[in-house]
Design a protein around this motif. Structure first.
Motif, mmCIF file in Angstrom:
data_model
loop_
_atom_site.group_PDB
_atom_site.id
_atom_site.type_symbol
_atom_site.label_atom_id
_atom_site.label_comp_id
_atom_site.label_asym_id
_atom_site.label_seq_id
_atom_site.Cartn_x
_atom_site.Cartn_y
_atom_site.Cartn_z
ATOM 1 N N GLU A 166 -2.326 8.098 1.282
ATOM 2 C CA GLU A 166 -3.278 8.123 2.397
ATOM 3 C C GLU A 166 -4.174 9.365 2.409
ATOM 4 O O GLU A 166 -5.399 9.228 2.556
ATOM 5 N N PRO A 167 -3.652 10.578 2.256
ATOM 6 C CA PRO A 167 -4.554 11.743 2.303
ATOM 7 C C PRO A 167 -5.659 11.690 1.248
ATOM 8 O O PRO A 167 -6.812 12.046 1.525
ATOM 9 N N THR A 168 -5.318 11.226 0.055
ATOM 10 C CA THR A 168 -6.315 11.142 -1.021
ATOM 11 C C THR A 168 -7.383 10.122 -0.674
ATOM 12 O O THR A 168 -8.589 10.380 -0.863
ATOM 13 N N PHE A 169 -6.986 8.971 -0.180
ATOM 14 C CA PHE A 169 -7.956 7.938 0.169
ATOM 15 C C PHE A 169 -8.823 8.365 1.346
ATOM 16 O O PHE A 169 -10.026 8.076 1.378
ATOM 17 N N VAL B 199 0.864 -1.186 0.000
ATOM 18 C CA VAL B 199 0.000 0.000 0.000
ATOM 19 C C VAL B 199 0.896 1.231 0.000
ATOM 20 O O VAL B 199 1.721 1.396 0.911
ATOM 21 N N TYR B 200 0.749 2.077 -1.001
ATOM 22 C CA TYR B 200 1.634 3.239 -1.142
ATOM 23 C C TYR B 200 1.266 4.281 -0.082
ATOM 24 O O TYR B 200 0.187 4.882 -0.124
ATOM 25 N N ARG C 95 -4.932 -6.300 -6.125
ATOM 26 C CA ARG C 95 -5.641 -5.413 -7.057
ATOM 27 C C ARG C 95 -6.048 -4.116 -6.357
ATOM 28 O O ARG C 95 -5.877 -3.015 -6.905
ATOM 29 N N LEU C 96 -6.605 -4.258 -5.152
ATOM 30 C CA LEU C 96 -7.020 -3.050 -4.425
ATOM 31 C C LEU C 96 -5.815 -2.244 -3.963
ATOM 32 O O LEU C 96 -5.855 -1.002 -3.971
ATOM 33 N N ASN C 97 -4.745 -2.925 -3.582
ATOM 34 C CA ASN C 97 -3.522 -2.197 -3.214
ATOM 35 C C ASN C 97 -3.000 -1.381 -4.392
ATOM 36 O O ASN C 97 -2.425 -0.302 -4.205
ATOM 37 N N ALA C 98 -3.203 -1.882 -5.597
ATOM 38 C CA ALA C 98 -2.753 -1.162 -6.793
ATOM 39 C C ALA C 98 -3.480 0.167 -6.964
ATOM 40 O O ALA C 98 -2.958 1.085 -7.615
ATOM 41 N N LEU C 99 -4.672 0.279 -6.385
ATOM 42 C CA LEU C 99 -5.394 1.562 -6.454
ATOM 43 C C LEU C 99 -4.598 2.682 -5.807
ATOM 44 O O LEU C 99 -4.720 3.851 -6.204
ATOM 45 N N THR C 100 -3.782 2.340 -4.811
ATOM 46 C CA THR C 100 -3.022 3.389 -4.119
ATOM 47 C C THR C 100 -1.940 3.985 -5.012
ATOM 48 O O THR C 100 -1.401 5.047 -4.700
ATOM 49 N N GLU C 101 -1.610 3.314 -6.104
ATOM 50 C CA GLU C 101 -0.624 3.839 -7.052
ATOM 51 C C GLU C 101 -1.257 4.819 -8.037
ATOM 52 O O GLU C 101 -0.545 5.521 -8.760
ATOM 53 N N ILE C 102 -2.568 4.817 -8.083
ATOM 54 C CA ILE C 102 -3.296 5.732 -8.990
ATOM 55 C C ILE C 102 -4.376 6.451 -8.193
ATOM 56 O O ILE C 102 -5.534 6.546 -8.603
ATOM 57 N N ALA C 103 -3.999 6.967 -7.040
ATOM 58 C CA ALA C 103 -4.961 7.486 -6.071
ATOM 59 C C ALA C 103 -5.855 8.591 -6.640
ATOM 60 O O ALA C 103 -7.075 8.582 -6.447
#
Length: 893
Positions: free
Chosen positions: A363-366, A358-359, A572-580
């Protein structure tokens, strides 16, 4: 010398996957590189059980799985292939089931049963209050009115029957039953029955049963009369050693200890020597025959005295048996160094490794995005309130039992009201930051002392002024030192509290909060810490060094039968943190576009935004890599959603399901998947996450295989695992496909293997590249067992532009060396969302290696290429030019 696996493979044996099927795949698992088969419980369980944790007889193999001859044949085959067996055992509980002969003997004979002390009754009801048997679908009065309860005569005994449930008629009740008889033989039977009330010796029981059997025909006529007389039937039911009652009653009252809040799993007094010996008798025989090389202890936190149990188990098993415990460790929690075990089942590793992908910078964006969907409280308050919900509405009986014990033991020495005592004890239970402490004697360990300090500090902030004296008194009881004043009573009470704090934490955190706190659903995993967004590289390295020093043979898991999402679904969901930012924009667009797909339920749009956000993440996590779905996928989603909503307890629950809300959520999913506008946005993102997620999964496999510990492969996960929570993760595995591809790898020459590897990297939808890497890693571990069982762990320094986006470490033992390189955030290195980093994308990023301590020459175990140390550096772009990850064998220094 303790048995040491090089890798384990977890198998869920059941009637759906039995010994016959197991026997066929052992050669495949051996070729894959597995050293040890890790079995779910194989002992006789409730009929139809798909998991085996509802044991009815620990002395027999489950006939639904296979027989003794098959068991012997399997272990002979394992022995021939140099493989072993790690067996899961369940000492905490058994099934509350009519096939549990120990329990049925207790229901029939009460305190006269030799098994009476086997089961964990709360202390105030032992022999005084009937066992609760909470399996009625309504009140007893309504069930009698509807003639759902009858007395039957089968074989040699009478039984109380409720649909498919049969419970033996308690011996004292026969006297009442025979009062209704009108034939002269009944007089003798009644005399025998009355004698049983005074003397329940086995010989007396046998005499009575034999006489009863001779009168079977007339007994049948008698029962017909009694079953049609509600008053007579009720009188007989009231005379049982057990009390049939509505299952909902257990939300407020329970008089036996159960597993969590599961009524049909009754706990054992495994701390009693006679119970320990009886339960483990067959297990000991299997160890002595060489059929079992390791044991995995289920739910250690449920036991009265875990430390003493493990000492006893080690004595029984011997010094060479590999011992693991199922234990969820909270952040900074560690295993007691004195426990005679090799480690845990690896939930701590799973949590740490998952968080690593998890990048952290996202965190702030999520957090901002989640606030657009949710009005949930802050994490600490949310967990507190959910635990309080469980305690007040699901475990109130356990709370009252603790209060009763508090009084019984004479610990109630100050003037406080019942309400104040209940509030103080509630606050104490709700404040534990871990599942439990491990008081076994005074003085307590420093670790437990610190936990108690944190617990009482929090409780003091939460408790009302009126209840503070009660809480202070509880703090005195929990004093870490012996005081000479009721120390034994204090210890008994503390141990009971510990047996309840664990289930409360599990139900409030794992089985409630994890289904409603959806900032990033992949972090909501067993042992996870979703309030923490990601894990810094330096902290992961620190955790791995501690792991090597303290528990080098502990298990490294990435999926189990208890995980809430498959290991590749999480990536897959962890990859979302790379394109927040892209995800934030897309999720908000979906939210705006899809309002018309919701339904009005009780004046509110359904699904509510928090559940809507959960649905979006779930679809992205589980959607087939091929880019198309079928009815089977929809059915799986329906089942998953039902469980998630009911476990979350916000808009539905198991006690009173809101089926209208659940249907609205199911229809919302169907509307999404049938909407061209949505799918035109969803499918490209799903494809990106499937590809990036699989690349991250390859790194996950690599780290699991070579980090300190023993890698565990959950059944079928050598190919991509997009499972949902159980029972979905116990679906049948297609081993034919896996074996065929493995044969391709094994039969390929060097050039053919390279072509196969290249093809599978391009053709990612079948995920076979994961099996390829798994096999290569397992093969390497088998060739170098000491390197990984005994070798040290050293972080490798990374320099350059992308130094924070890759994990690198070495394992070294004597003259053996392995260098491991695993990218963590591939799309951030690549600068886009559609492809994996090329050699040029890594730019100046490189590994710094000390030639005085490490070899200068390294051979890539995947590509076969040899890399020479350039001064003190190896460039990452070069190391990863042929494959997304790398592990290299060091040459001679």
């Amino acid at each position: 010398m303790v048995y040491t696996p090089t890798a384990t493979y977890r198998l869920q044996l059941s009637h759906e996957f039995n010994f016959s099927q197991l026997e066929k795949i052992i050669p495949y698992l051996g070729r894959l590189g597995i050293s040890t088969l890790y079995f779910a419980p194989v002992f006789t369980a409730r009929e139809g059980s798909t998991h085996g944790y509802d044991v009815t007889d620990p002395h027999q193999l489950n006939p639904a799985i296979g027989d003794t001859e098959q068991w012997k044949r399997i272990h002979q085959l394992l022995q021939e292939k140099g493989m072993g067996c790690l067996q899961d055992i369940v000492p905490n509980h058994m099934a509350y089931d009519s096939r549990n002969r120990w329990l049925m003997d207790v229901l029939e004979k009460g305190p006269n049963s030799p098994y009476f002390n086997h089961f964990d009754l709360w202390n105030d009801i032992r022999g005084e209050e009937p066992f609760m048997t909470p399996f009625l679908g309504d009140t007893l009065e309504n069930c009698l009115k509807n003639k759902e309860i009858k007395i039957l005569f089968q074989g040699t005994r009478c039984y109380v029957s409720y649909y498919d449930n049969l419970y033996p008629l308690s011996l004292p009740a026969y006297s009442l039953l025979l009062e209704n008889a009108e034939w002269h033989e009944a007089e003798q039977l009644q005399l025998l029955a009355k004698d049983l009330q005074k003397n329940g010796a086995p010989a007396k029981v046998q005499d009575f049963i034999a006489s009863l059997e001779k009168s079977a025909a007339t007994v049948q006529n008698l029962l017909e009369k009694v079953n049609n007389d509600p008053a007579a039937l009720k009188k007989i039911l009231d005379a049982q050693y057990y009390r049939l009652c509505w299952w909902k009653e257990t939300e407020k009252k329970i008089n036996y200890r159960r597993f969590f809040t599961v009524n049909d799993l009754i706990c054992l007094n495994i701390q009693l020597p006679e119970v320990f010996n009886d339960y483990h008798r067959h297990i000991k025989e299997l160890i002595e025959k060489g059929y079992i090389q390791g044991l995995r202890v289920d739910h250690i936190d449920g036991l009265y005295n875990p430390a003493k149990y493990l000492e006893d188990l080690r004595k029984l098993a011997g010094p060479d048996v590999y011992l693991l415990i199922e234990k969820i460790l909270e952040q900074e929690e560690t295993i007691d160094a004195d426990w005679p075990i090799e480690g845990t089942t690896g939930y701590d590793f799973l949590s740490q490794l998952n968080a690593l992908f998890v990048y952290p910078a996202a965190e702030p964006t999520f957090t901002q995005l989640y606030k657009s969907f949710s009005t949930e409280q802050e994490w600490e308050e949310l967990v507190w309130n959910n635990k309080k919900l469980i305690l007040q509405h699901r475990m109130k009986g356990e709370l009252h039992n603790l209060l009763s014990l508090y009084h019984q033991l004479g610990l109630h020495t100050i003037k406080i009201s019942k309400e104040e005592a209940e509030e103080a004890l509630s606050c104490l239970l709700l404040s534990f930051p871990v599942y439990r402490t491990y008081f076994s004697n005074f003085p307590v360990t420093e670790t437990d002392k610190k936990v108690l300090e944190r617990t009482f500090a929090k409780a003091e902030k939460k408790v009302s002024e009126a209840a503070k004296p009660a809480l202070r008194h509880l703090k005195e009881i929990f004093s870490p030192e012996a005081t000479g004043n009721k120390d034994e009573e204090r210890l008994r009470f503390i141990r009971r509290v510990q047996q309840i704090s664990g289930p409360l934490e599990a139900k409030g955190l794992e089985d409630t909060t994890f289904y409603i706190y959806n900032r990033l659903a992949s972090l909501n995993e067993v042992g996870g810490q979703p309030q923490h967004f990601g894990l810094e590289l330096s902290l992961f390295h620190q955790k791995m060094k501690e792991r090597q020093e303290n528990l080098p043979l502990t298990l490294n898991s990435t999926a189990t039968h208890d995980t809430k999402r498959g290991e590749d679904a999480r990536q897959r969901l962890n990859a979302l943190t790379e394109i927040a930012e892209y995800w934030q924009k897309t999720a908000l667009e979906w939210h705006q576009q899809n309002q018309q797909k919701k339904r009005n339920i009780d004046g509110k749009a359904a699904p509510e935004p928090n559940d809507e956000y959960f649905i979006y993440q779930s679809l992205l996590a589980f959607y087939p890599a091929e880019g198309e779905h079928d009815q089977r996928f929809l059915d799986r989603m329906d089942q998953y959603l039902e469980k998630a909503l009911r476990e979350g307890k916000r808009n539905s629950n198991w006690s009173s399901p809101n089926t209208a809300y659940e249907e609205a959520c199911r229809n919302f999913i169907r509307a999404l998947l049938g909407d061209t506008t949505f799918m035109n946005s969803f499918l490209p993102l799903s494809g990106i996450l499937a590809r990036t997620g699989l690349y991250k999964s390859l790194s996950q496999v690599l780290i699991k295989m070579f980090a300190p510990g023993i890698p565990d492969v959950y059944q079928g996960t050598e190919l991509p695992d997009l499972s949902m929570v159980d029972p979905d993760n116990r679906r049948a595995v297609n081993y034919t496909v896996r074996d065929q591809f493995l044969q391709q790898i094994l039969e390929a020459g060097e050039q053919e293997e390279k072509e196969l590897r290249t093809a599978k990297l391009k053709e990612l939808t079948d995920g076979k590249i994961k099996l390829y890497l798994t096999h290569k890693c397992l093969q390497f571990r088998q060739q170098h067992p000491d390197l990984f069982a005994k070798g040290t762990y050293h972080p490798v320094q990374v320099e350059g532009k992308h130094k924070d986006k890759v994990l690198a470490f070495t394992r070294t033992f004597e003259e053996q060396y392995c260098l491991v390189l695993a990218p963590l955030y591939p799309s951030l290195v690549a600068g886009g969302m559609t492809y994996f980093p090329t050699r040029n994308d890594w730019e100046d990023t490189r590994l710094l290696l000390n030639p005085a301590e490490l070899p200068k020459q390294w051979k890539n175990s995947i590509s076969g290429k040899t890399h020479q140390l350039n001064d003190e550096y190896l460039t990452i772009g070069e190391l990863l030019s042929d494959f997304p990850v790398a592990f290299l064998k060091g040459g001679a220094k």
